[in-house]
Design a protein around this motif. Sequence first.
Motif, PDB file in Angstrom:
ATOM      1  N   ILE A 146       0.876  -1.168   0.000  1.00  0.00           N
ATOM      2  CA  ILE A 146       0.000   0.000   0.000  1.00  0.00           C
ATOM      3  C   ILE A 146       0.914   1.219   0.000  1.00  0.00           C
ATOM      4  O   ILE A 146       1.671   1.414   0.948  1.00  0.00           O
ATOM      5  N   ILE A 147       0.890   1.988  -1.077  1.00  0.00           N
ATOM      6  CA  ILE A 147       1.783   3.140  -1.167  1.00  0.00           C
ATOM      7  C   ILE A 147       1.097   4.375  -0.570  1.00  0.00           C
ATOM      8  O   ILE A 147       0.015   4.290  -0.013  1.00  0.00           O
ATOM      9  N   GLY A 148       1.742   5.518  -0.700  1.00  0.00           N
ATOM     10  CA  GLY A 148       1.225   6.762  -0.133  1.00  0.00           C
ATOM     11  C   GLY A 148       1.970   7.136   1.132  1.00  0.00           C
ATOM     12  O   GLY A 148       1.834   6.460   2.155  1.00  0.00           O
ATOM     13  N   HIS A 149       2.771   8.205   1.063  1.00  0.00           N
ATOM     14  CA  HIS A 149       3.593   8.586   2.218  1.00  0.00           C
ATOM     15  C   HIS A 149       3.274   9.980   2.747  1.00  0.00           C
ATOM     16  O   HIS A 149       3.916  10.438   3.683  1.00  0.00           O
ATOM     17  N   GLU A 150       2.285  10.648   2.156  1.00  0.00           N
ATOM     18  CA  GLU A 150       1.859  11.968   2.650  1.00  0.00           C
ATOM     19  C   GLU A 150       0.426  11.819   3.155  1.00  0.00           C
ATOM     20  O   GLU A 150      -0.497  11.702   2.346  1.00  0.00           O
ATOM     21  N   PHE A 151       0.232  11.825   4.454  1.00  0.00           N
ATOM     22  CA  PHE A 151      -1.132  11.605   4.933  1.00  0.00           C
ATOM     23  C   PHE A 151      -1.348  12.209   6.313  1.00  0.00           C
ATOM     24  O   PHE A 151      -0.410  12.460   7.067  1.00  0.00           O
ATOM     25  N   VAL A 152      -2.616  12.438   6.601  1.00  0.00           N
ATOM     26  CA  VAL A 152      -3.044  12.873   7.938  1.00  0.00           C
ATOM     27  C   VAL A 152      -4.221  12.008   8.354  1.00  0.00           C
ATOM     28  O   VAL A 152      -4.893  11.397   7.526  1.00  0.00           O
ATOM     29  N   GLY A 153      -4.473  11.976   9.649  1.00  0.00           N
ATOM     30  CA  GLY A 153      -5.605  11.198  10.115  1.00  0.00           C
ATOM     31  C   GLY A 153      -5.803  11.326  11.606  1.00  0.00           C
ATOM     32  O   GLY A 153      -5.138  12.119  12.281  1.00  0.00           O
ATOM     33  N   GLU A 154      -6.699  10.521  12.105  1.00  0.00           N
ATOM     34  CA  GLU A 154      -7.060  10.537  13.527  1.00  0.00           C
ATOM     35  C   GLU A 154      -6.633   9.231  14.177  1.00  0.00           C
ATOM     36  O   GLU A 154      -6.861   8.143  13.613  1.00  0.00           O
ATOM     37  N   VAL A 155      -6.023   9.329  15.336  1.00  0.00           N
ATOM     38  CA  VAL A 155      -5.634   8.131  16.077  1.00  0.00           C
ATOM     39  C   VAL A 155      -6.887   7.429  16.597  1.00  0.00           C
ATOM     40  O   VAL A 155      -7.675   8.007  17.350  1.00  0.00           O
ATOM     41  N   VAL A 156      -7.082   6.182  16.169  1.00  0.00           N
ATOM     42  CA  VAL A 156      -8.259   5.411  16.593  1.00  0.00           C
ATOM     43  C   VAL A 156      -7.866   4.136  17.334  1.00  0.00           C
ATOM     44  O   VAL A 156      -8.732   3.385  17.788  1.00  0.00           O
ATOM     45  N   GLY A 157      -6.568   3.910  17.460  1.00  0.00           N
ATOM     46  CA  GLY A 157      -6.087   2.764  18.214  1.00  0.00           C
ATOM     47  C   GLY A 157      -4.742   3.074  18.830  1.00  0.00           C
ATOM     48  O   GLY A 157      -3.841   3.555  18.131  1.00  0.00           O
ATOM     49  N   VAL A 158      -4.606   2.840  20.137  1.00  0.00           N
ATOM     50  CA  VAL A 158      -3.371   3.150  20.848  1.00  0.00           C
ATOM     51  C   VAL A 158      -2.924   1.909  21.621  1.00  0.00           C
ATOM     52  O   VAL A 158      -3.658   1.393  22.477  1.00  0.00           O
ATOM     53  N   GLY A 159      -1.738   1.416  21.309  1.00  0.00           N
ATOM     54  CA  GLY A 159      -1.185   0.298  22.062  1.00  0.00           C
ATOM     55  C   GLY A 159      -0.982   0.685  23.521  1.00  0.00           C
ATOM     56  O   GLY A 159      -0.675   1.840  23.829  1.00  0.00           O
ATOM     57  N   ARG A 160      -1.123  -0.266  24.409  1.00  0.00           N
ATOM     58  CA  ARG A 160      -1.097   0.053  25.851  1.00  0.00           C
ATOM     59  C   ARG A 160       0.249   0.570  26.325  1.00  0.00           C
ATOM     60  O   ARG A 160       0.336   1.211  27.379  1.00  0.00           O
ATOM     61  N   ASP A 161       1.321   0.345  25.557  1.00  0.00           N
ATOM     62  CA  ASP A 161       2.635   0.848  25.950  1.00  0.00           C
ATOM     63  C   ASP A 161       2.930   2.235  25.369  1.00  0.00           C
ATOM     64  O   ASP A 161       3.985   2.811  25.656  1.00  0.00           O
ATOM     65  N   VAL A 162       2.031   2.753  24.543  1.00  0.00           N
ATOM     66  CA  VAL A 162       2.246   4.068  23.918  1.00  0.00           C
ATOM     67  C   VAL A 162       1.660   5.141  24.825  1.00  0.00           C
ATOM     68  O   VAL A 162       0.454   5.150  25.092  1.00  0.00           O
ATOM     69  N   LYS A 163       2.498   6.030  25.306  1.00  0.00           N
ATOM     70  CA  LYS A 163       2.059   7.060  26.256  1.00  0.00           C
ATOM     71  C   LYS A 163       1.952   8.456  25.635  1.00  0.00           C
ATOM     72  O   LYS A 163       1.313   9.335  26.210  1.00  0.00           O
ATOM     73  N   GLU A 164       2.581   8.663  24.465  1.00  0.00           N
ATOM     74  CA  GLU A 164       2.663  10.009  23.889  1.00  0.00           C
ATOM     75  C   GLU A 164       1.403  10.436  23.150  1.00  0.00           C
ATOM     76  O   GLU A 164       1.208  11.623  22.882  1.00  0.00           O
ATOM     77  N   PHE A 165       0.524   9.481  22.823  1.00  0.00           N
ATOM     78  CA  PHE A 165      -0.633   9.785  21.998  1.00  0.00           C
ATOM     79  C   PHE A 165      -1.893   9.194  22.611  1.00  0.00           C
ATOM     80  O   PHE A 165      -1.846   8.246  23.405  1.00  0.00           O
ATOM     81  N   ALA A 166      -3.025   9.802  22.228  1.00  0.00           N
ATOM     82  CA  ALA A 166      -4.306   9.373  22.779  1.00  0.00           C
ATOM     83  C   ALA A 166      -5.324   9.267  21.652  1.00  0.00           C
ATOM     84  O   ALA A 166      -5.155   9.855  20.570  1.00  0.00           O
ATOM     85  N   LEU A 167      -6.387   8.531  21.912  1.00  0.00           N
ATOM     86  CA  LEU A 167      -7.474   8.435  20.940  1.00  0.00           C
ATOM     87  C   LEU A 167      -7.986   9.831  20.605  1.00  0.00           C
ATOM     88  O   LEU A 167      -8.148  10.683  21.483  1.00  0.00           O
ATOM     89  N   GLY A 168      -8.197  10.064  19.322  1.00  0.00           N
ATOM     90  CA  GLY A 168      -8.719  11.355  18.881  1.00  0.00           C
ATOM     91  C   GLY A 168      -7.662  12.347  18.463  1.00  0.00           C
ATOM     92  O   GLY A 168      -7.983  13.374  17.848  1.00  0.00           O
ATOM     93  N   ASN A 169      -6.386  12.086  18.780  1.00  0.00           N
ATOM     94  CA  ASN A 169      -5.326  12.987  18.299  1.00  0.00           C
ATOM     95  C   ASN A 169      -5.329  13.037  16.776  1.00  0.00           C
ATOM     96  O   ASN A 169      -5.392  11.996  16.108  1.00  0.00           O
ATOM     97  N   ARG A 170      -5.265  14.256  16.227  1.00  0.00           N
ATOM     98  CA  ARG A 170      -5.059  14.400  14.788  1.00  0.00           C
ATOM     99  C   ARG A 170      -3.551  14.411  14.547  1.00  0.00           C
ATOM    100  O   ARG A 170      -2.824  15.207  15.154  1.00  0.00           O
ATOM    101  N   VAL A 171      -3.092  13.550  13.658  1.00  0.00           N
ATOM    102  CA  VAL A 171      -1.650  13.406  13.465  1.00  0.00           C
ATOM    103  C   VAL A 171      -1.298  13.336  11.986  1.00  0.00           C
ATOM    104  O   VAL A 171      -2.120  13.001  11.133  1.00  0.00           O
ATOM    105  N   THR A 172      -0.067  13.684  11.722  1.00  0.00           N
ATOM    106  CA  THR A 172       0.573  13.346  10.465  1.00  0.00           C
ATOM    107  C   THR A 172       1.840  12.595  10.813  1.00  0.00           C
ATOM    108  O   THR A 172       2.278  12.607  11.975  1.00  0.00           O
ATOM    109  N   VAL A 173       2.408  11.933   9.840  1.00  0.00           N
ATOM    110  CA  VAL A 173       3.581  11.099  10.112  1.00  0.00           C
ATOM    111  C   VAL A 173       4.672  11.436   9.101  1.00  0.00           C
ATOM    112  O   VAL A 173       4.445  11.350   7.885  1.00  0.00           O
ATOM    113  N   TYR A 174       5.843  11.839   9.608  1.00  0.00           N
ATOM    114  CA  TYR A 174       6.964  11.992   8.702  1.00  0.00           C
ATOM    115  C   TYR A 174       7.379  10.590   8.271  1.00  0.00           C
ATOM    116  O   TYR A 174       7.713   9.752   9.117  1.00  0.00           O
ATOM    117  N   PRO A 175       7.349  10.279   6.964  1.00  0.00           N
ATOM    118  CA  PRO A 175       7.381   8.869   6.546  1.00  0.00           C
ATOM    119  C   PRO A 175       8.731   8.183   6.587  1.00  0.00           C
ATOM    120  O   PRO A 175       8.799   6.959   6.705  1.00  0.00           O
TER     121      PRO A 175
END
Length: 350
Positions: free
Chosen positions: A60-89
């Motif tokens: 699945i290609i595409g490296h420029e994107f934005v979206g909403e966090v809808v799943g957070v692993g239990r060890d991830v502390k920096e982000f929460a459900l509902g955060n709007r994020v982009t990702v430097y690819p």
Amino acid sequence: MSAKMMKSLAFYGPKNLKVEQRAIPVIQDDELLVRITYAGVCGTDNRIYQGTKKISTPRIIGHEFVGEVVGVGRDVKEFALGNRVTVYPMIPCGSCYACRGGRKNICVNRTTIGYEIDGGFSQYVKIPAIAIESGNVIIIPPGLDDKIAAASEPIAAAYHGIERSQLKEGDTVIIVGAGPIGLFHTQLARLKKPAQILVIEPQEEKRELAVLCGATHTIDPQTADPIEQVLNLTNGEGADVVIIDVGIPKVIETSLDYVKKGGTFLIFAGCPHGSKITIDPNVIHYKEINFTGSSASTPEIHHEVLELLASGELDVSELISEIVPLEDWQRAFEMKNNFLGIKVLIDPWR
């Protein structure tokens, strides 16, 4: 469509992209799941499609994107459900000689979302732990429209190019090509307060946009001799900085004459794999030209660009040409292939 399935655009080989249903990724304790809002179509995506940039398949290609966090692993502390994020690819290894030297944008062992890892031309994307640990996931500033944020990754790359060029106040800069990157470079160059920004572009609509973005002069290479116009506008000297935003080898060859003695010639646009150019080395030698390139960017620059967009110092709203559904990917790629429009976004939920 099942709640556990998603639409994705999968690359199987040159000229072979398919919209298909795939299982929504299941995240591990150290990962994120992002619901894609918009994904930008890049020239590199088109090079993958055309077969001039090689990646593993299927992907699945595409490296420029934005979206909403809808799943957070239990060890991830920096982000929460509902955060709007982009990702430097582009994810650096952190240990190669380039990373150790502070140039992680050209990491020897880099891994890139959309190339080696499934990317954003989908309804959901899984963000791996290494991207989170490396600081590649960035929260979008409040009030910044998702459509604008979706263009932030290539702007970050353009920002790095401006820094590499060492453009300074009072300089003359020439930008060759007024596609999305050329127009981003025009806006970013303006922030350096140069004396002149010259944009060379054959399409009238894009020249008009270049003026809107801050160009002081535009040149149509099809109706007049560009070098003659450049020399007329620079008192016969040439430009302090020339930035190449067109991935055509012949354009690179003919543009070298635009730069003055002691100036900088920067190749930004990628060319098809195996491309060659022929230049007179004496031009570089006797004029002491700084002949260099610019590749990718960093999460830190990406974050800075988001702040510039949120503050209004950069305004790229006029450069979003069209938003298309995932099923209309072919038209978006053909626009890119034929240098039509500026920035096209895919909305996977349309």
